[in-house]
Design a protein around this motif. Structure first.
Motif, PDB file in Angstrom:
ATOM      1  N   VAL A 175       0.736  -1.119  -0.021  1.00 26.10           N
ATOM      2  CA  VAL A 175       0.129  -0.121  -0.024  1.00 26.10           C
ATOM      3  C   VAL A 175       0.814   1.287   0.070  1.00 26.10           C
ATOM      4  O   VAL A 175       0.600   2.163  -1.099  1.00 26.10           O
ATOM      5  CB  VAL A 175      -0.952  -0.020   1.195  1.00 26.10           C
ATOM      6  CG1 VAL A 175      -1.691   1.195   1.412  1.00 26.10           C
ATOM      7  CG2 VAL A 175      -2.006  -1.011   0.969  1.00 26.10           C
ATOM      8  N   ALA A 176       2.068   1.337   0.916  1.00 28.99           N
ATOM      9  CA  ALA A 176       2.827   2.518   0.965  1.00 28.99           C
ATOM     10  C   ALA A 176       3.559   2.601  -0.418  1.00 28.99           C
ATOM     11  O   ALA A 176       3.682   3.728  -1.052  1.00 28.99           O
ATOM     12  CB  ALA A 176       3.782   2.216   1.981  1.00 28.99           C
ATOM     13  N   ARG A 177       3.876   1.456  -1.123  1.00 25.66           N
ATOM     14  CA  ARG A 177       4.650   1.577  -2.273  1.00 25.66           C
ATOM     15  C   ARG A 177       3.713   2.227  -3.459  1.00 25.66           C
ATOM     16  O   ARG A 177       4.118   3.065  -4.301  1.00 25.66           O
ATOM     17  CB  ARG A 177       4.867   0.256  -2.754  1.00 25.66           C
ATOM     18  CG  ARG A 177       6.161   0.263  -3.803  1.00 25.66           C
ATOM     19  CD  ARG A 177       6.865  -0.941  -4.003  1.00 25.66           C
ATOM     20  NE  ARG A 177       7.666  -1.392  -2.716  1.00 25.66           N
ATOM     21  CZ  ARG A 177       8.894  -1.338  -2.763  1.00 25.66           C
ATOM     22  NH1 ARG A 177       9.694  -0.566  -3.635  1.00 25.66           N
ATOM     23  NH2 ARG A 177       9.595  -1.856  -1.350  1.00 25.66           N
ATOM     24  N   MET A 178       2.493   1.816  -3.397  1.00 24.97           N
ATOM     25  CA  MET A 178       1.492   2.190  -4.236  1.00 24.97           C
ATOM     26  C   MET A 178       1.194   3.767  -4.219  1.00 24.97           C
ATOM     27  O   MET A 178       0.996   4.497  -5.200  1.00 24.97           O
ATOM     28  CB  MET A 178       0.414   1.490  -4.540  1.00 24.97           C
ATOM     29  CG  MET A 178       0.366   0.226  -4.939  1.00 24.97           C
ATOM     30  SD  MET A 178       0.772   0.116  -6.568  1.00 24.97           S
ATOM     31  CE  MET A 178      -0.768   1.022  -7.342  1.00 24.97           C
ATOM     32  N   ASP A 187       9.174   9.078  -9.124  1.00 18.34           N
ATOM     33  CA  ASP A 187      10.619   9.112  -9.754  1.00 18.34           C
ATOM     34  C   ASP A 187      11.754   9.215  -8.619  1.00 18.34           C
ATOM     35  O   ASP A 187      13.147   9.002  -8.921  1.00 18.34           O
ATOM     36  CB  ASP A 187      10.924   9.984 -10.846  1.00 18.34           C
ATOM     37  CG  ASP A 187       9.943   9.911 -12.097  1.00 18.34           C
ATOM     38  OD1 ASP A 187       9.470   8.505 -12.346  1.00 18.34           O
ATOM     39  OD2 ASP A 187       9.586  10.896 -12.546  1.00 18.34           O
ATOM     40  N   ALA A 188      11.507   9.537  -7.464  1.00 14.87           N
ATOM     41  CA  ALA A 188      12.331   9.749  -6.450  1.00 14.87           C
ATOM     42  C   ALA A 188      12.573   8.410  -5.638  1.00 14.87           C
ATOM     43  O   ALA A 188      11.741   7.355  -5.859  1.00 14.87           O
ATOM     44  CB  ALA A 188      12.163  10.762  -5.618  1.00 14.87           C
ATOM     45  N   PRO A 189      13.593   8.156  -4.659  1.00 15.79           N
ATOM     46  CA  PRO A 189      13.665   6.818  -3.911  1.00 15.79           C
ATOM     47  C   PRO A 189      12.427   6.639  -3.140  1.00 15.79           C
ATOM     48  O   PRO A 189      11.742   7.533  -2.631  1.00 15.79           O
ATOM     49  CB  PRO A 189      14.797   7.301  -3.168  1.00 15.79           C
ATOM     50  CG  PRO A 189      15.808   8.141  -3.720  1.00 15.79           C
ATOM     51  CD  PRO A 189      14.647   9.086  -4.254  1.00 15.79           C
ATOM     52  N   PHE A 190      12.155   5.339  -2.815  1.00 17.89           N
ATOM     53  CA  PHE A 190      11.229   4.797  -2.077  1.00 17.89           C
ATOM     54  C   PHE A 190      11.918   3.829  -0.981  1.00 17.89           C
ATOM     55  O   PHE A 190      12.545   2.981  -1.192  1.00 17.89           O
ATOM     56  CB  PHE A 190      10.105   3.927  -2.495  1.00 17.89           C
ATOM     57  CG  PHE A 190       9.271   3.183  -1.403  1.00 17.89           C
ATOM     58  CD1 PHE A 190       7.910   3.759  -1.107  1.00 17.89           C
ATOM     59  CD2 PHE A 190       9.344   2.038  -1.088  1.00 17.89           C
ATOM     60  CE1 PHE A 190       7.231   3.290  -0.136  1.00 17.89           C
ATOM     61  CE2 PHE A 190       8.444   1.237  -0.222  1.00 17.89           C
ATOM     62  CZ  PHE A 190       7.377   2.019   0.349  1.00 17.89           C
ATOM     63  N   VAL A 191      12.248   4.090   0.302  1.00 16.05           N
ATOM     64  CA  VAL A 191      13.114   3.776   1.222  1.00 16.05           C
ATOM     65  C   VAL A 191      12.017   3.007   2.344  1.00 16.05           C
ATOM     66  O   VAL A 191      11.396   3.813   3.087  1.00 16.05           O
ATOM     67  CB  VAL A 191      14.227   4.512   1.671  1.00 16.05           C
ATOM     68  CG1 VAL A 191      14.795   4.024   2.747  1.00 16.05           C
ATOM     69  CG2 VAL A 191      15.031   5.196   0.652  1.00 16.05           C
ATOM     70  N   ALA A 192      12.117   1.888   2.357  1.00 17.61           N
ATOM     71  CA  ALA A 192      11.444   1.092   3.295  1.00 17.61           C
ATOM     72  C   ALA A 192      12.501   0.647   4.613  1.00 17.61           C
ATOM     73  O   ALA A 192      13.363   0.123   4.261  1.00 17.61           O
ATOM     74  CB  ALA A 192      10.709  -0.022   2.730  1.00 17.61           C
ATOM     75  N   PHE A 226      16.948   8.903   5.973  1.00 19.15           N
ATOM     76  CA  PHE A 226      16.283  10.174   5.633  1.00 19.15           C
ATOM     77  C   PHE A 226      17.030  10.634   4.630  1.00 19.15           C
ATOM     78  O   PHE A 226      16.220  11.141   3.577  1.00 19.15           O
ATOM     79  CB  PHE A 226      16.251  11.031   6.891  1.00 19.15           C
ATOM     80  CG  PHE A 226      15.343  11.064   7.772  1.00 19.15           C
ATOM     81  CD1 PHE A 226      14.356  11.994   7.972  1.00 19.15           C
ATOM     82  CD2 PHE A 226      15.114   9.962   8.717  1.00 19.15           C
ATOM     83  CE1 PHE A 226      13.203  12.052   8.814  1.00 19.15           C
ATOM     84  CE2 PHE A 226      13.968  10.037   9.537  1.00 19.15           C
ATOM     85  CZ  PHE A 226      13.185  10.897   9.712  1.00 19.15           C
ATOM     86  N   ARG A 227      18.403  10.961   4.500  1.00 16.16           N
ATOM     87  CA  ARG A 227      18.799  11.547   3.396  1.00 16.16           C
ATOM     88  C   ARG A 227      18.848  10.726   2.259  1.00 16.16           C
ATOM     89  O   ARG A 227      18.901  11.242   1.037  1.00 16.16           O
ATOM     90  CB  ARG A 227      20.301  11.983   3.670  1.00 16.16           C
ATOM     91  CG  ARG A 227      20.268  13.133   4.841  1.00 16.16           C
ATOM     92  CD  ARG A 227      21.516  13.396   5.216  1.00 16.16           C
ATOM     93  NE  ARG A 227      22.605  14.111   4.308  1.00 16.16           N
ATOM     94  CZ  ARG A 227      23.784  14.022   4.394  1.00 16.16           C
ATOM     95  NH1 ARG A 227      24.552  13.944   5.505  1.00 16.16           N
ATOM     96  NH2 ARG A 227      24.631  14.815   3.257  1.00 16.16           N
ATOM     97  N   SER A 228      19.046   9.348   2.320  1.00 16.85           N
ATOM     98  CA  SER A 228      18.844   8.396   0.981  1.00 16.85           C
ATOM     99  C   SER A 228      17.335   8.617   0.531  1.00 16.85           C
ATOM    100  O   SER A 228      17.209   8.607  -0.734  1.00 16.85           O
ATOM    101  CB  SER A 228      19.010   7.146   1.603  1.00 16.85           C
ATOM    102  OG  SER A 228      20.280   6.776   2.102  1.00 16.85           O
ATOM    103  N   GLY A 232      11.995  11.815  -2.047  1.00 16.19           N
ATOM    104  CA  GLY A 232      11.103  10.726  -2.226  1.00 16.19           C
ATOM    105  C   GLY A 232      10.219  10.469  -1.149  1.00 16.19           C
ATOM    106  O   GLY A 232       9.631  11.229  -0.297  1.00 16.19           O
ATOM    107  N   THR A 233      10.002   8.879  -0.705  1.00 16.36           N
ATOM    108  CA  THR A 233       9.272   8.481   0.441  1.00 16.36           C
ATOM    109  C   THR A 233       9.903   7.705   1.330  1.00 16.36           C
ATOM    110  O   THR A 233      10.787   6.963   0.956  1.00 16.36           O
ATOM    111  CB  THR A 233       8.047   7.654  -0.092  1.00 16.36           C
ATOM    112  OG1 THR A 233       7.380   8.812  -1.053  1.00 16.36           O
ATOM    113  CG2 THR A 233       7.028   7.375   0.942  1.00 16.36           C
ATOM    114  N   LEU A 234       9.924   7.904   2.738  1.00 14.68           N
ATOM    115  CA  LEU A 234      10.489   7.201   3.699  1.00 14.68           C
ATOM    116  C   LEU A 234       9.290   6.167   4.223  1.00 14.68           C
ATOM    117  O   LEU A 234       8.219   6.995   4.853  1.00 14.68           O
ATOM    118  CB  LEU A 234      11.253   7.917   4.643  1.00 14.68           C
ATOM    119  CG  LEU A 234      11.701   7.033   5.993  1.00 14.68           C
ATOM    120  CD1 LEU A 234      12.944   6.083   5.404  1.00 14.68           C
ATOM    121  CD2 LEU A 234      12.385   8.237   6.930  1.00 14.68           C
TER     122      LEU A 234
END
Length: 462
Positions: A175-178, A187-192, A226-228, A232-234
């Motif tokens: 869900v978070a990824r969607m 187009d920016a990072p998704f960091v889980a 955070f900086r990675s 995008g989304t954390l």
């Protein structure tokens, strides 16, 4: 090149001028309004790609305008300009449907980031379409999953922090990824990150980074999560597992939109959207004092509940076929099909482990079934996993001669690695004994050819 138009709503001429100049330098056309009434007229006449509104206006307030836009111009994102430090008002505006907020005095770099991000929502791929129900990662035809997909599409057009609740294995990370993939940050990072999997003594370094030499073992500079995720989304999974000391630091980083790495004297700005999740009862933890109330209110601006698999049994067949297809592709095997009895058994099952448990059941059945059909008896549901005895007859004789004992190492051990070594050795012996005839080797091991193919692929022996 498309020229965007932004509506600026503020009763102070100096603020309107400042915002107009800033946006014109970005190549953006502007419209201005001193009050809510004028803003409504301009919104209806021009359909701007973004609205920037002050909170206090002569004939109303910014939240009232946000609510009006949600009803009459939902394709236009709106950002609210709030008084410095007034986090309650900012959160109220996000709950009303605002895309984001910016505090006075307006920091121009932050404003430019917000505007650029909001204008991406006017791109065709992100434009709202009420008829579109593309499932993406969230498969299913039930009303529960359709409702979830609709909520995800709406939340993807906002920057509000979302708290995703649901049982273990229900698909909270999907869900978070969607939300990320359907929003302007796609187009920016998704960091889980699994908050429960990081040792407490390493948490600050993992989240915020560290400076080289700041502690023993810090041989290089490290950005941290955070900086990675900047831009995008954390995604903070199992956020309830954070210790109280880390909760304080996390709250500050989210509110200030900046982090200070361990050993550094300065802060680094970060532009991220925070999504969080847990299977625990977070309000109860707040009540018991195990989770900070101020952090809870900050990450729980909007709550999104993921339904359990047992609440949507009609989706089980679709999910099962998708999972079996993925397993077959992953291990380069012929796909297997579920019998009608097996499907009925799955649909009647309670699934305490949700979709993750369904995946485990099907992967085990896929490897152990002899034919291309998976029957009800191949599922082994509700029982302990059945592990095929992959030792060769020579290994079994040796174990019997040793009174059933094996060469288990003393002290601490890597159980998974140890079992993989035994399995690898048994398979190698069977293949050597059959001159690498896989069909004969599978028969010698007492497993199906499919199970052997699966194990060869899993162990990297092909």
């Amino acid at each position: 090149m498309t020229t965007h138009t932004v509506l600026i709503v503020d009763d102070e001429p100096d603020i309107r001028d400042l915002l107009e100049i800033t946006l014109s330098r970005m190549g953006i056309n502007t419209l201005t309004a001193p009050d809510v009434g004028t803003a409504r007229t301009l919104l209806q006449e021009h359909s701007p790609q973004l609205c920037l509104t002050d909170m206090n206006l002569p004939d109303g307030n910014g939240i009232e305008l946000v609510q009006w836009i949600q009803q009459h111009a939902p394709a236009t994102p709106v950002a609210v300009i709030t008084a410095y430090g007034n986090m309650e008002t900012a959160i109220e505006s996000l709950k009303a449907g605002a895309f984001d907020f910016v505090s006075k005095p307006v920091e121009l770099p932050r404003l430019r980031e917000l505007v650029s991000s909001a204008l991406k929502l006017s791109e065709p791929a992100l434009a709202p379409d009420t008829t579109d129900d593309e499932p993406g990662l969230l498969l299913g035809n039930s009303q529960e999953i359709k409702r979830l997909r609709n909520q995800v599409r709406k939340l993807a057009r906002s920057q509000a922090p979302v708290f995703i609740s649901g049982e273990s294995g229900s698909g909270k990370e999907l869900v978070a990824r969607m939300i990320h993939l359907q929003g302007p940050r796609r187009d920016a990072p998704f960091v889980a990150v699994n908050c429960g999997a990081i040792p407490s003594e390493l948490m600050e370094s993992e989240f915020f980074g560290h400076k080289k030499g700041s502690f023993t073992g810090a041989t290089d500079n490290k950005d941290g999560l955070f900086r990675s995720a900047d831009g995008g989304t954390l995604f903070l999974d199992e956020v309830a597992d954070l210790p109280l000391a880390m909760q304080v630091k996390l709250l500050r980083a989210i509110q200030e939109k900046a982090v200070r790495p361990v050993g550094e004297t300065k802060e680094f700005p970060v532009d991220i959207r925070v999504l969080s999740a847990t299977h625990k009862d977070l309000p109860a933890l707040v009540q018991n004092g195990d989770f900070r109330q101020d952090l809870f209110y900050r990450i729980n601006v909007i709550e999104l509940a993921v339904p359990a698999l047992r609440d949507r049994p009609d989706d089980v067949k679709l999910l099962a076929n998708h999972i079996l297809g993925r397993i077959a592709r992953e291990y380069e095997c012929e796909p297997a099909t579920l019998t009608a009895e097996a499907i009925a058994r799955l649909q009647a099952y309670n699934f305490p482990g949700n979709v993750r448990e369904l995946e485990n059941i099907l992967e085990r059945a896929f490897t152990l079934c002899d034919a291309e059909l998976i029957g009800e008896n191949d599922l082994h549901m509700g029982n302990a996993p059945i592990i095929a005895d992959s030792r060769s007859s020579a290994d079994a004789d040796e174990a019997r001669n040793n009174g059933g004992a094996s060469n288990v190492p003393e002290g601490e051990m890597d159980l998974e690695g140890y079992l993989e070594t035994i399995e690898r050795t048994a398979i190698e012996k069977a293949l050597e004994a059959t001159r690498w005839n896989k069909t004969a080797a599978a028969k010698r091991l007492g497993i199906s050819f499919r199970a052997l193919r699966y194990r060869l692929k899993k162990l990297g022996m092909e």
